[in-house]
Scaffold this active site. Structure first.
Site, PDB file in Angstrom:
ATOM      1  N   GLU A 151       1.227  -1.322  -0.379  1.00 18.98           N
ATOM      2  CA  GLU A 151       0.017   0.078  -0.181  1.00 18.98           C
ATOM      3  C   GLU A 151       1.450   1.737   0.493  1.00 18.98           C
ATOM      4  O   GLU A 151       0.653   1.759  -0.442  1.00 18.98           O
ATOM      5  CB  GLU A 151      -1.038   0.105   1.503  1.00 18.98           C
ATOM      6  CG  GLU A 151      -1.915  -1.227   0.559  1.00 18.98           C
ATOM      7  CD  GLU A 151      -3.017  -1.051   0.258  1.00 18.98           C
ATOM      8  OE1 GLU A 151      -2.805  -0.127  -0.837  1.00 18.98           O
ATOM      9  OE2 GLU A 151      -4.074  -1.879   0.768  1.00 18.98           O
ATOM     10  N   ASN A 159       1.042   4.358  -3.465  1.00 16.91           N
ATOM     11  CA  ASN A 159       0.396   5.587  -2.937  1.00 16.91           C
ATOM     12  C   ASN A 159       2.295   6.412  -3.476  1.00 16.91           C
ATOM     13  O   ASN A 159       1.410   7.390  -3.883  1.00 16.91           O
ATOM     14  CB  ASN A 159       0.442   5.665  -1.586  1.00 16.91           C
ATOM     15  CG  ASN A 159      -0.730   5.338  -0.893  1.00 16.91           C
ATOM     16  OD1 ASN A 159      -1.785   5.078  -1.430  1.00 16.91           O
ATOM     17  ND2 ASN A 159      -0.824   5.398   0.673  1.00 16.91           N
ATOM     18  N   ARG A 192      -8.033   5.122 -10.821  1.00 21.81           N
ATOM     19  CA  ARG A 192      -9.662   4.509 -10.460  1.00 21.81           C
ATOM     20  C   ARG A 192      -9.522   3.288 -11.327  1.00 21.81           C
ATOM     21  O   ARG A 192     -10.496   1.963 -11.079  1.00 21.81           O
ATOM     22  CB  ARG A 192     -10.846   5.471  -9.897  1.00 21.81           C
ATOM     23  CG  ARG A 192     -10.050   6.397  -8.788  1.00 21.81           C
ATOM     24  CD  ARG A 192     -11.508   6.854  -8.248  1.00 21.81           C
ATOM     25  NE  ARG A 192     -10.600   8.031  -7.248  1.00 21.81           N
ATOM     26  CZ  ARG A 192     -11.206   7.374  -6.357  1.00 21.81           C
ATOM     27  NH1 ARG A 192     -12.568   7.219  -5.822  1.00 21.81           N
ATOM     28  NH2 ARG A 192     -11.129   8.616  -5.380  1.00 21.81           N
TER      29      ARG A 192
END
Length: 141
Positions: free
Chosen positions: A49, A53, A102
């Site tokens: 994660e 990022n 996304r």
């Protein structure tokens, strides 16, 4: 106490074909060392994660992993735009990822909260226009 193993990784910006390489390498290393699978899973999730990022938001960055007898310390840092409101960014579902990210299945706004959930210690520092530093500690016992 000095670390037993220290590794450093480059995290390329916006290169999703290489995103997750560093956390995958650390998972393999921990497996070879015979670390408890639950610890390996928590470490992999938290580092993945943080790595993503840096890829998505930080214009790439670096990861430093140190393995001690009793813990794993991970620092993921970048020199990206920084986070304006860390408290807001910590809320599940909040994301500043652009639509095209996304549409690839990333940027759901779960990254920071997943890092926190899978870490024994989690510290994030960020300064606008200077970057973000994520410190993760996971105890082995």
């Amino acid at each position: 106490m000095s670390s037993l193993i220290r590794k450093e990784y480059d995290i390329p910006a916006n290169d999703f074909s290489r995103a997750g390489e560093a956390s995958s390498n650390v998972r393999k290393l921990l497996t070879q060392l015979g670390v408890n699978p639950t610890i390996i899973k928590r470490t992999s999730i938290a580092m993945y994660e943080a790595e993503l990022n840096a890829v998505i938001h930080g214009n790439g960055g670096k990861a430093r992993v140190e393995i001690f007898e009793d813990r794993i310390e991970i620092l993921v840092y970048d020199e990206g735009p920084g986070i304006a409101d860390i408290e807001l960014a910590m809320q599940e579902g909040y994301s500043t990822a652009p639509d095209y990210i996304r549409e690839m299945g990333f940027g759901a706004g779960m990254g920071l909260s997943n890092i926190k959930k899978n870490s024994d210690k989690f510290v994030i520092e960020s300064e606008l226009n200077k970057g973000t530093r994520v410190y993760i500690t996971i105890y082995l016992y």
